[in-house]
Design a protein around this motif. Structure first.
Motif, PDB file in Angstrom:
ATOM      1  N   CYS A 269      -7.330  -4.445  10.759  1.00 39.74           N
ATOM      2  CA  CYS A 269      -6.702  -4.650   9.453  1.00 39.74           C
ATOM      3  C   CYS A 269      -7.779  -4.819   8.389  1.00 39.74           C
ATOM      4  CB  CYS A 269      -5.774  -5.864   9.477  1.00 39.74           C
ATOM      5  SG  CYS A 269      -4.282  -5.559  10.446  1.00 39.74           S
TER       6      CYS A 269
ATOM      7  N   ILE B 209      -4.244   0.773   2.189  1.00 37.82           N
ATOM      8  CA  ILE B 209      -3.844  -0.630   2.233  1.00 37.82           C
ATOM      9  C   ILE B 209      -4.449  -1.398   1.059  1.00 37.82           C
ATOM     10  CG2 ILE B 209      -3.811  -2.721   3.644  1.00 37.82           C
ATOM     11  CD1 ILE B 209      -2.330  -0.305   4.868  1.00 37.82           C
ATOM     12  N   GLN B 210      -3.574  -2.085   0.318  1.00 38.62           N
ATOM     13  CA  GLN B 210      -4.030  -2.942  -0.779  1.00 38.62           C
ATOM     14  C   GLN B 210      -4.013  -4.410  -0.368  1.00 38.62           C
ATOM     15  OE1 GLN B 210      -1.401  -1.947  -3.979  1.00 38.62           O
ATOM     16  NE2 GLN B 210      -2.109   0.154  -4.087  1.00 38.62           N
ATOM     17  N   ALA B 211      -3.071  -4.785   0.515  1.00 36.38           N
ATOM     18  CA  ALA B 211      -2.971  -6.180   0.964  1.00 36.38           C
ATOM     19  C   ALA B 211      -2.304  -6.208   2.335  1.00 36.38           C
ATOM     20  CB  ALA B 211      -2.150  -6.996  -0.026  1.00 36.38           C
TER      21      ALA B 211
ATOM     22  N   THR C  13      -8.484  -3.624   3.880  1.00 36.61           N
ATOM     23  CA  THR C  13      -7.987  -2.903   2.716  1.00 36.61           C
ATOM     24  C   THR C  13      -8.726  -1.583   2.606  1.00 36.61           C
ATOM     25  OG1 THR C  13      -9.564  -4.048   1.291  1.00 36.61           O
ATOM     26  CG2 THR C  13      -7.351  -5.006   1.460  1.00 36.61           C
TER      27      THR C  13
ATOM     28  N   GLY D 219       0.826  -1.204   0.000  1.00 35.39           N
ATOM     29  CA  GLY D 219       0.000   0.000   0.000  1.00 35.39           C
ATOM     30  C   GLY D 219       0.853   1.244   0.000  1.00 35.39           C
TER      31      GLY D 219
END
Length: 150
Positions: free
Chosen positions: A101, A71-73, A103, A51
């Motif tokens: 947590c 966040i992408q992963a 995405t 990210g």
């Protein structure tokens, strides 16, 4: 009468030009992501995390720093994130903690530039597992307020 005709012609020409620009630029604009002019983002891809961590400066009068993560992963053992706005000496001056947590956008830590950060700050994104162990700690670039005296 001539002035009215000239104004009408200018309005028609402007409307047609804007219509052409919108028609030509429409699909490209839909795909583009707008980035605030005073935002600095630092990409990361480590330990299953991927990210950007960003710091932004906003405000016309008093400047405010914003810290956030995109966040992408994230790995399956990630339990939470924390986002800090950090003074250049390394002191976290404001934090948003216990962000589950996920995405997308996580946290927005806000801090007035004039209070402690001496016109300079950066953002820090920290990821933790369920036991509180640090899995990720990544910093953005430093951003400077126009009112910086240094």
């Amino acid at each position: 009468m001539r002035i009215r005709k000239a104004i009408s012609a200018a309005v028609v020409l402007t409307t047609a030009t804007v219509g052409m620009i919108t028609a030509v630029g429409g699909p490209a604009q839909a795909q583009a992501t707008w980035v605030p002019p005073f935002q600095k983002c630092t990409p990361f891809d480590q330990g299953g995390f991927k990210g950007d961590v960003c710091v932004d400066r906003v405000g016309w009068g008093p400047q405010e720093f914003l810290g956030l993560g995109q966040i992408q992963a994230f790995p399956s053992n990630c339990a939470k994130f924390r986002v800090d706005v950090v003074d250049p000496d390394g002191t976290a001056v404001h934090s948003v903690n216990n962000i589950p947590c996920a995405t997308g956008s996580v946290g927005t830590a806000r801090y007035l530039a004039e209070l402690h950060v001496n016109g300079r700050a950066y953002a820090r994104l920290v990821g933790f597992d369920s036991a509180g162990n640090t899995l990720l700690s990544v910093n953005s670039q430093i951003i400077i307020s126009p009112y910086d005296n240094h």
